[in-house]
Structures are given as C-alpha cells and as structure tokens.
Design a protein around this motif. Sequence first.
Motif, PDB file in Angstrom:
ATOM      1  N   PRO A 144     -21.012  29.049  39.820  1.00 60.72           N
ATOM      2  CA  PRO A 144     -21.286  30.501  39.697  1.00 60.72           C
ATOM      3  C   PRO A 144     -20.037  31.228  39.947  1.00 60.72           C
ATOM      4  N   PRO A 145     -19.522  32.219  39.170  1.00 60.30           N
ATOM      5  CA  PRO A 145     -18.377  33.068  39.813  1.00 60.30           C
ATOM      6  C   PRO A 145     -18.372  33.879  41.018  1.00 60.30           C
ATOM      7  N   SER A 146     -19.457  33.947  41.506  1.00 60.41           N
ATOM      8  CA  SER A 146     -19.705  34.575  42.909  1.00 60.41           C
ATOM      9  C   SER A 146     -20.923  34.310  43.248  1.00 60.41           C
ATOM     10  N   LEU A 147     -21.237  34.472  44.595  1.00 59.44           N
ATOM     11  CA  LEU A 147     -22.360  34.144  45.425  1.00 59.44           C
ATOM     12  C   LEU A 147     -23.503  34.918  44.816  1.00 59.44           C
ATOM     13  N   GLU A 148     -23.382  36.248  44.561  1.00 61.42           N
ATOM     14  CA  GLU A 148     -24.499  36.900  43.930  1.00 61.42           C
ATOM     15  C   GLU A 148     -24.927  36.546  42.442  1.00 61.42           C
ATOM     16  N   HIS A 192     -24.568  45.899  40.033  1.00 57.73           N
ATOM     17  CA  HIS A 192     -23.504  45.424  39.181  1.00 57.73           C
ATOM     18  C   HIS A 192     -23.049  43.923  39.809  1.00 57.73           C
ATOM     19  N   ILE A 193     -23.094  42.798  39.163  1.00 60.57           N
ATOM     20  CA  ILE A 193     -22.640  41.696  39.629  1.00 60.57           C
ATOM     21  C   ILE A 193     -21.544  41.523  38.927  1.00 60.57           C
ATOM     22  N   LYS A 194     -20.133  41.137  40.047  1.00 63.40           N
ATOM     23  CA  LYS A 194     -19.129  41.015  39.491  1.00 63.40           C
ATOM     24  C   LYS A 194     -18.457  39.800  39.898  1.00 63.40           C
ATOM     25  N   ASP A 195     -17.353  39.275  39.431  1.00 62.79           N
ATOM     26  CA  ASP A 195     -16.907  37.955  39.713  1.00 62.79           C
ATOM     27  C   ASP A 195     -16.240  38.166  41.262  1.00 62.79           C
TER      28      ASP A 195
END
Length: 1556
Positions: A311-315, A480-483
């Motif tokens: 994934p691009p981030s943990l979120e 809002h889930i960002k990288d």
Amino acid sequence: MQLSLYSNFIFCFILLLFCFIKSEKCDFSAESNHLHVCFSFYALYLLLLSNMYVHICVCVCVCVYIYVCVCPPARLLTSVGMEGPMSHRAPLGPPSAARFHRRRTSGTRDERYRSDVHTEAVQAVLARHVERKVAVPMPSKRRSLVVQTSMDAYTPPGDETHTKTHTCAPPTWAPPPPPSSSTQSGGSGNAGRLADFAGAHAHLSTWRTRTWRTRTWASRTTSRATSENITLAPCVCLFAGVPVSSRVSAKIQQLVNTLKQPRRPPLREFFVDDFDELLEVQQPDPNQPRPEGAEMMPVRGEALGVVTNWPPSLEAALQRWGTISPKAPCLTSLDTAGKPLYVLTYGKLWSRSIKLAYNILHKLGSKQEPMVRPGDRVALVFPNNDPVAFMVAFYGCLLAEVVPVPIEVPLSRKDAGSQQIGFLLGSCGVTVALTSDACHKGLPKSATGEIPQFKGWPKLLWFVTESKHLSKPPRDWFPHIKDANNDTAYIEYKTCKDGSVLGVTVTRIALLTHCQALTQSCSYTEAETIVNVLDFKKDVGLWHGILTSVMNMMHVISVPYSLMKVNPLSWIQKVCQYKAKVACVKSRDMHWALVAHKDQKDINLSSLRMLLVADGSNPWSISSCDAFLNVFQTKGLRGEVICPCASSPEALTVAIRSSQPPGRGVLSMQGLSYGVVRVDTEERLSVLTVQDVGTVTPGGLVCVVKPEGVPQLCQTDEIGELCVCSIATGTSYYGLTGMTKNTFEVYPVSSSGGLISEYAFVRTGLLGFIGPGGLVFITGKMDGLIMVSGRRHNADDIVATALAVEPMKFVYRGRIAVFSVTVLRDERIVVVAEQRPDSTEEDSFQWMSRVLQAIDSIHGVGVFCLALVPANTLPKTPLGGIHLSEIKQLYLEGGLHPCNVLMCPHTCVTNLPKPRQKQPEIGPASVMVGNLVSGKRIAQASGRDLGQTDDNDQSDKTAGICLTMFFQFLFLSEVLQWRAQTTPDHVLYTLLSSRGAVSSSLTCLQLHKRAERVAALLMERGGLQEGDHVALVYPPGIDLIAAFYGCLYAGCVPITVRPPHPQNISTTLPTVKMIVEVSHSACVMTTAVICKLLRSKEATATVDIRNWPPVLDTDDLPKKKPPALYKPTNPDGLAYLDFSVSTTGMLAGVQMSHNAVGAFCRSVKLQCELYPSREVAICLDPYCGLGFVLWCLCSVYSGHQSILIPPVELESNPALWLLAVSQLRVRDTFCSYSVMELCTKGLGLQTEALKARGLDLSRVRACVVVAEERPRMSLTHSFSKLFKDLGLHPRSVSTAFGCRVNLAICLQGTSGPDPTTVYVDMRALRHDRVRLVERGSPHSLPLMESGKILPGVRIIIANPETKGPLGDSHLGEIWVHSAHNGSGYYSGYGEEVLQSDHFNSRLSFGDTQTVWARTGYLGFLRRTELTDANGERHDALFVVGALEEAMELRGMRYHPIDIETSVIRAHKSIMECAVFPWTNLLVVVVELEGSEQEALDLVPMVTKAVLEEHYLIVGVVVVTDIGVIPINSRGEKQRMHLRDGFLQDQLDPIYVAYNM
C-alpha cells in the motif's frame, strides 16, 4: 621363586615412588586422597603376592588410574599453557562432564538456568582469594535497622535478565562462613570489629569492613552533655596514650592493615594541586591496546524490494484490510488469567478509527475554533493491558492527520518520570490526551472529581475514546487518505541517561519504509499469527505489534505484563495454542519461561519460524538465548528460529538476524575497555562472548564512527558508535534543533577528512563493530557507557558480573542498577540492588564483598559504592523494570534508604593530588632588616599600652579617685574593701530568674560583709590556713561571687567548679571529684542543696564520699566578722586557679597571680570602657576563662553593674537574655556560642511576637561571643540577620578569643574598627600558607577577625616546630606576651618541660629575650587598611584552629571545623558532626536528625562531600543519635573525648561504616 620375590619388591617400590611423586605434583581432592592412601597400602600388600604377572597387571592398572583419574586438572593446566602462580595452585574444579552433572543435580531451578560459563569465570576469580583467608568484619548496625520483611514475598519477572558470558575453569571454592562474633551482641562492638582485622593479609582493594551487632537497649540520656567530660573508665589497653577498648583498636588496626595491602598499580595523577588551578595531566597508558586494522567500509543492507501490492501508506493498508477482510482478526487482548478478553477485527479497527478521527477533528472545541487541527500533537495515555484501545486511538490519529504521542500512564502527581514526560508534552504543545474509560477512572481525582494537573504537565483535556462516548460521523464524511509523505506520523518518547525525556519524530514515509523493511527482513506474510510480549506503545513492540502487523494483515496476540507476572510461561502457551509463527520477546521473558517450564507439559514450538529477541543486542542476552534453546530444542524449537535484533528510538531497527547461522566472538574485556576488538580464548577469565544481531536492514547503510569528537570512521578492530543512513529512521528531536543536528544530521568522514556520503547519517546510540560477512555485533550502548580514568565500561557487563556471584540467593534479577557519579573529576561506579527478604545480613555482606572482588578482577575497575535496598523499593517503570535515572537521583539526594552499604573510596579514588613538600621556613641565617624577614613582614602586633589613660577616664566624676585606686591597690580584695567604704550602696551584681525578674542583687557593702562571713566560716569551721585551696561548687549566682571574695579575705586560693547535674550525676560527679583531687583542695564550699546531693545514694554509688575533703554549707554563715582580713604581700602570689576542659578534652588548672588579675581587669576595662555608670549583661558560665572574669572580677574592679543571666535559665525561656538586654537598655553584653545558637533556633519563628512585646536591640553596641575557637561566621551572621528587624546592628556582633595560657587575648570592645572578614584559599591553608582570594572563589574559606587585641598584649606568629618567627603570609602558632598571662599549670601535667614550653617560651632567633606563652592555636595576622583609635593601621588576628586538634593527613594540615562544615552541608538529616583522626584514618561522627532508616544514606553523602571539598578519604563514618557529640560549657565540641568514647565502644551508634 627368587625372581618373583625380587620382582615384587621392585614393582612395589616403583608404585610407592610414583604415588609419592604424584602427590607432590597434584593437589588431590578429599576422595582422591582416600584413593591415593588406599592404593599405597595396597602396594604394600602386593609384597605378599608370589605371582609376578598378577602383580605387574595390578601395578600398571594402579598407575594408569592415578595418572588419568586423580590428576586431570594438572594435565589440563599444562595443556592450555597456564604459567605463573596459577599453575601451582589447586585445580579450580572437576572436568566439564562432572561440572554439568553437579549443576543439574543442584535442585535449584534459578541456578540451573544461569549463564554457566560466566558464573564459572566469576567464581574462578573469587577462588583466587580463598587462600588468603580474609577476615572481613561487617559494619556496626542496630538491630532496629535490620530489614525484616516477608520471607515468602513473590518475585515478579525482572525487566532485564543480566547474564554475561565468560569462560574459565569452574571453581570448587566455597565462601568462608561469617565470623561468629557478628551474631553476638557482647563481642560485636566497634573494638571487636577492629580487633578482627589484626592478622588479615588480603587483597581487599574493593572491600569495606563492616560488622553487625545487636543493640543493647539501655536507658541513655539523649540530651547533649554540656559538662566537661573526663574519661575515668578503666582501660583494656593503651594505644598511643589513649584508653582503648581492645575490640575497637584491633578493628581499626585491621582496617589499616587492609588498606596497606598491595592493590592494582595506581593510575597516573589526574591533576595536581598548585593553588592557581587544577592542571589536568592526560598521560595515556603506553601499553594499552590500540586498533591495528584498516579503516572500515560502510556496510549496505540488501536492496529494499518493490512489491506491487504494497500500500502507498499505512492508512491505505488499514482501509484495504478493513474493507476486504473485515472479519479477519487483528488483535487479541488477554486478561490476567490468560483468557481472550477482546478480539479486534480489521473491520472494527477501521470503523472505530474513522469514528475517533471524526470526533477528534469536529467534536473538540467549536466549529470556528477547533481544539485539534491536522498536524497538532495529541497524547495517547493507555495502560499496558489495553492494546485494543491504544491501537484504535493510534490509527484514529493517523486518519485525522494529527500526531499521536504515546506516553505512560502517570502513576502519581509527583512521579519524577511522569514529570519529565510532562515537560515533553509541554514542548510538543499537547492540549488533548486520549485515554480509555478504565484508565480515566483510575487517574487521581480532586475533590470536585476533576483530574488535577500533574507536576510539570501542561493543562490537558482528557478525551475518552470508547465508542459509547463518541458521535457517529456523517455518511458523507470520510478521512482523506494520502500517500506517505514527510509529514510527522508520530512522536516516540525516549528516556535519556539523565532522566530527561526527548521526543523522536517519525515521518509517514519513514513509518511506511520501516514497515516494508521489517516485512522483507522477517518474511512476513498475510494472516500470520504473532505473539507480542513487548510494550506496544514504543520500540519493537510498536513497530511489529501495531504497525507492521496491520500492513501485512497479521493477527497479534498481545500478552500483558500483568499476566507475565502471574504466569511467566503464558507467552509460550499462546504460541502453542495459536500455532504462532512469530514471537516478540525480551531476554527476561525467556529466562522466566525457563524457570516456570518444568510444571508445564505438552509444549510444542515447532510452529515458530522466528523468535525475535528485542534486546538481543545486549551482550548478556546470549546466555538466555543459549539456555532457552538448550531446554526447548526438544520441544520443537530450532536454532535458526532465535533472531536477535538491534534497534534504537532514533534509528529504529538497525539490524536483524533472519534465518542465518549465528556468529559469535570471544573478546578481551581489557581490549573493549580501550575500545579495541581483541579476539581471546574462552579459557581466559576476563572475556566477553557476544553474538551477532544479523545484517543491516534492507535499504540501510551502516558505518561505525568514533563516539567522541568528529564522526570519523573507525578501524575494523575498533569499537565505535553505529550510524545509519536510511529513509526508515527518525528525523529529529521535537523542538530541539541543536540536539537534532548532533544526532540526526551526522556526516561521517574518512581518515583523510572526506565525506563518505552526501546523505546524513543518524547516530543509533549503539556501540559495536562490523564483523566478517557484514554481521553486526553490539557491545553496549552509549547511555550505559561509563568512562572511568579513560577506560570504557558497560553498565550491563557489570550487572552481569554481579549477578554471576550466586545471584538468585541474595538479590533479584532485573533489580540491579549500575550508574556512575562524578567524584573528584572522574566517574565512579555505583551498584544498587534489591536484597531478597530471606537473605541474612551476614550472607548479603559476604555477597557484596565477592561482587566487589569479581568486578575488580574481571573489569579492572573498582566500585565506589555498592548498596542493597529492601525488596520492592527501587523506582520502577510501568513494565516493572527499574527506573535508572530516578535511582541515581535518589542516590545523589541521599534518599535511597539502603539496608546495606559497602563503599570503597580507597580503591576507586586514585587521582588524589600529590601532597606538597613543606617549604623551608625562615631560619636564623635569614637577613633581618627591621621587621622584615626574607622580604616579608614579621607577623606581630600589639594592643595599646596598658598604663595609658584615655579621655573617657577623665570625664568620669570619680576619675581622680579611680586613678588613685589603679595605682594604689594591687590586690582585688583591697579594691572591694575600698568600694565598700566609698560607694557602699552602689549595686555591683543583679541576678535574673528564668522569668526575667530580679532574683537577688549585691551592693558593694553587701558583698564585702558577706565575703567577711565566708572568711570567718573558713577560719573557724574549716580551720584553713593561708594558701589552702578551696573548691567552690556553686550554681551560677550571687553565692559563687561571695564565696570567691570570702576566700580572698581568708587568704585561701579559690577554684570554681561546676556542680554535678542532678539528673546525670553518674557522668558529671566524677569530673567534680577529679578537679577537687587534682587541685588538692582542703575544703569544699557549696549550698545546702548541693551538699545534700553530694551525700545522696546516687552520688555515693558513683564516688567514694569518704575520701572527700570537708564540705561546708554556706547557707548558714556565722554572723560575726573574722578577727582580721588577710592582706597579701606578694603581687606574684597565687590568686586563684582556673580549671577548665579544653576543646581537645584536656583538663588543666592555670595559676592566676594577683598581678595578672589586676592587669586583666584593667585591660578589659580599657577595651570595653567599663565605668560605674555602665551596665553589662552577662550570659556565660562563671567557672573558667573570660566568663569567670566577667562574672566575678570585672565589676568589683571597674565598678559597673553586671546583670547576671545563668545560661541554664534559657532552656525554659530562650528569650530571657534578649528581653533583659532590651528592657534594661543594656549597651554591652557577653554570651557564648551555645546561648547564641539556642536563641537562633528557639526564637527563629518568634521575631514578630517579640517585636510585639517591645523587644528592642537598637541600643546594643557590643554583643561579644566568648570562645576558644575560630569564630563561627555562619552562626553570628544568622543571629545578626534574624534579629536585624529588632534593631540589632550587624557590626555590634563580634567575638573574643582566649585560651588556657591567657584567658583573653582579643576582645572587640566598644571603639575601634569593625570586625574584618577575609577569604583565604583553603588549599594554601593546608600547607600553612595564607593566600587571600576573592569572595566566592573556588576553595575559598571565610574567616572573621577574632576581636581587637587587648591593651598590654603583644602577639607574634611563630613556627610551632622551629619556634622561629613567621611572615604575615604564613599560618603559625599564636604566641602571646602579656602581664595577665597565666603563671603556669597546677599539677595538671606534672612535667617541667611542658610547663616551661607553654608559659616560658622564647623565639629561636630574632627577639630571643622576650618570654612568650604558647596558646596552642594556629592563626595569622593581617594588617588591614582600617585605622584604630590611635590612628595607626589595624592589625587583625584570625584564629584558624587548635594545634592539638589539627590533623596531619597526607602531609597536609586539616582543621576539623572545615571538614565538619562540609559534612553538615552534605545531607539535610545531619544535625551535627565531629571529626578526628585515628591511625591515619579520618573518622567522621554525624548525628542523625530523622529516622534510623536514613542512617545509611549519610555514608556515601559524607564520603563524597569530604572527597570533593578536601581531597580526603573518610575511613570510618559513625552515625549516632542527637546529643552524642559532647560539648563543653562554652558550646565547643570535645572531639578527643568523643574519640575516646568511640574507641571504648561507648557511643551506642546507629551505624558504623568502615570505608575500604
């Protein structure tokens, strides 16, 4: 037949000879000796055999047996090449097979799983000392101090398992039994403990002698003795002329003998004392090992793989698993019984995190001004048994784009650790704290139910995160889930070595990259189960159990610490139950699982593919790993499963071992102490076996740089600090730019000075090196590094050595703290451990002694202090480990309250400054020009002429008559008769009662008539003749004065004696009896009350009343006059005897002639301007010295009125003296230090009430303190400051100085310059030199002038050894020439040489005609810029101390008061102290004001204070009750009497420590 017989003889002879040779070369054990004897007798029996073949076979078998089985240790020593003394000693133990067999059959599970090789190394070191047969006495300790705790107290798992790997041959030595006298109260006093030392010849470089004893509960007076104590107890032996108890003298002799034993070669001087500055001398050891390898090359980890589905981030990972696999288990929490308490699925984690994120952003504050905005910091306060709530809160913060700051739950409002965390929250700007409902209820509450503000914490809004307290987010709201970017993801707190807390910021990209690196290193896959025992809020527990697990959709079984305390095997049970593939533990968890596994069956660890050891970087963790593998290998555990790792809060994970064979190194401890890698053999004792922690994490670049200075690359065989260059590291210390630059922005350079990389590195705080194959080896931590004399020592290594000395019998594992304190410009090692409640005092002391020996031998460093505290008293962290910084702070503050202390300053402190050689003094060959000697002014001064009359004399109405009286009457009795005729009604004396009322008074005529009746009593009833001595035993009052003049009228010689105390007659009456006997008194005069007391049963039981001279009661005086009054004819005849006990405890009677009395009174009159119109308040004891002269003589001579205030009355009314001075408007008053101290302490809080009562001291122009010592500046300044608001002017407070040979040398008086204060260099003063410095300078000592020199007095400073005059820059003995000098001693010494030396001394050169009296006090003269009444420059006399009390230590002269001042400042519980030397040892006696449990806190504080300020090592520290230190009537300490009482074991001390 003949051949057979000859062969029998030959073979038997060979067999006996062989046995004899082997017995000389081998040191047999008990069983081997028995076998040896048996085979010898069997050889004789073979003589009877006739079969030669049988005989040959038996002989061969016997020889082979003896060589192979009896003496293998000798062959072992020969094979490994050991030479020197050890090669001739007894074997250290049986072979390894027998070793393991004995260990397995010991029956103790704790011993079974210790580090075997390390324990063997330590015990082998201790075995070296067994042949020395050391008799180690223990310190004195009252029975009330012995810790009595529950014997069955349960020991929870410690935070750490300290076991280090050393290798050596195992020992067979057993510790010697404790001395039998230590358990007997009768033979365990100070004397006995010193007596046990007499034949000790041992290497005790790190021992301090101690002996416990039981307290004899006898009634004893706790009030301080104020009488002149004379030692009359019978003596067991005589040591240096002092009566000494045999037990004490031998105990001290044992201590002295021990300190004389050879120790390690001393280090070079660290600095020298040259009075200008302390010069550091850095001289490295030329033989120290140095790195020889090439410069190391940075090591790069494997490339971080690119996985398409990452994934691009943990979120984003949480969103994926929360929507795709909502029912997949994410986290399972357990209760204290080990049962599942709650299972958090990924769907619940996702939904609850969204709900919490919405409430954080929209429900805190208002819409216009929300309390929390994206980027703000929020505290996460969750207990260790609630991982579910913490995980929801953490991911809720990530979704809300706020920065979580996980912290521990505050235990109390004053908790030191919580206070530092509060400082971190304040610096981070935290205003909101997220917590669970249960935790919120458990926090302390105020009366209104609100959570109070913790000490050091900012004001917080506590927000509960349970769903029932949260609002549902709108359906259209979505986070809002960002990288991953460079925004801060979270802040992890770090506790530094000094206890401060820093916040390490981790960005979102670093967080994601770190999870990816851990996934690649550990080969994590989806749906794996991981058992986590670590703290989930920080470090490895957070990285694996909270973050990486979510990235890979793993199932975490969180085992709380509370469950581990109840069931240490619970984590293994969960591994078996859930078939877990990974477990995250510490060494302590493995150790306690070993302890508890015996009762557990059906254990199968075959499912484990990775056992992650979080503290595997610690060198001592290898033993836990080996022991765990050794036991559970049969349970399916594979060797490659154990994976130690290295990590730090700044660099996150540095290296981790994953499925590769372990690497090990046996390193020399000596080399490590110099930062050099030296491979050694396991046969050596001082070696350290370390294991690798794997390779560098993927995507990282690691190098090793020098710990100090420029970050230069180390050599391949050099120990340095590991630095990491990677995305997956921390980025800064929040809010600390300077520290961030030094830690997170490091640019290593090569030996040529060039940068090795354009990217910044991060310091890990780990010490180690890179081994072959890129394996990382860790040898310690920067926080645990202790630098002692230029050598590095690791605190964990020292802990491991201490634990290897029979650890489980006396102390708790994981409850040992090792830290360093700065003493005398170098670091000193302190070891603190919790003592088991079931260990005896003797056993604990023996263990402590062996620990000191082991550390000294293995590490080559001494321990400054080793302290044992009661169980469960050390400050702990929330997970049960010890709080090192708090323990150190308690030690420094003296609040540790240990139950056993062992200090070794003689061993540790090797950098004392060298004593200076005494400079040659001025001699007869010097050129003298005027008053200059060798370019320096001779230190001499004089008061004004005694015969001159000042202007004030002429202003008196009776001036002409006074002048006639001065030159007409030579005797004081004639002056009284003249005053009775000229001014009969003039009041001379007024005595005040305790209420301030006039008790009685005497006019001139009344005194004359009463004296006549006393004279008639002496002549008629006493039948005394001219010159007979009369002892006057009176309380302070009018009767004493009348009796004195009655003796003069009768021609007798009076001797004033303090009466015995009614409540302490057994102690005070012998002193009275001794003075009466020494003075050869023909009669004793006293009151009826005292006469009755002398005939009481208590008095009769103390002394033999039949041997007393006649006792006359003056309450019933005859009414008729004597036939004629005695008229003396010789002015040099004896007027009275002045008996006193000096500060050194010496009883002396000084003869005072009539001429000296007249000159004395004349001198005092001129100095103080005393005339009949004056009133003087006197609050002194009237038995000796200036106090007697002022009380009895001066008023008759000068005609002024004396207001007499007995000091004993101030005990019931402390304000009596000052109220009398105020109400009677007295301008001049005299007191003692004891009176001034009583007023300062008793009236300190009553100044406002006294002011309301009209107390006014503005009229006082002279408040003179009478003493025979250095002026107590602190007391006089405190007195002046306290009563300044009541009108007392500071300049009016001054001091007087007198001694035995001259009762008054200096007295400030009413005119003249103000008292002068100078600041001298204390270091120069130790060498008898005077060097003035500025106020506040280092080593400055304030000294106040002792008063203005009296008229008719000449003073010179002379060398006490050579008797030559000294310059004004030298400290010397004060010599005095005056008309009122004493005539000599009266039978006090009985030696003509001493008599002549004290009263009739002459200078060896210069003015050799003047006769001087030696005062016995050291001082110096200083010509000031002030002028006296005659317009000449004022010469000020400064008294430093008594020559008899000055201590010659290390070639320098020390004064007790200087050391005592430092000791009193060392700890708040020290009420009073006194010091004295004994056999070159410094003994410090302190009075404890507080609980007896604080007694042992004083020992290290006193030792350190004296070391720091005086460069002296305290040999003995004695802690006593208040009132033990004796003082005389002037409030001066009797140190020599205290010394005699200690040596005779009469003090009943609380604790006696003998520093080694």
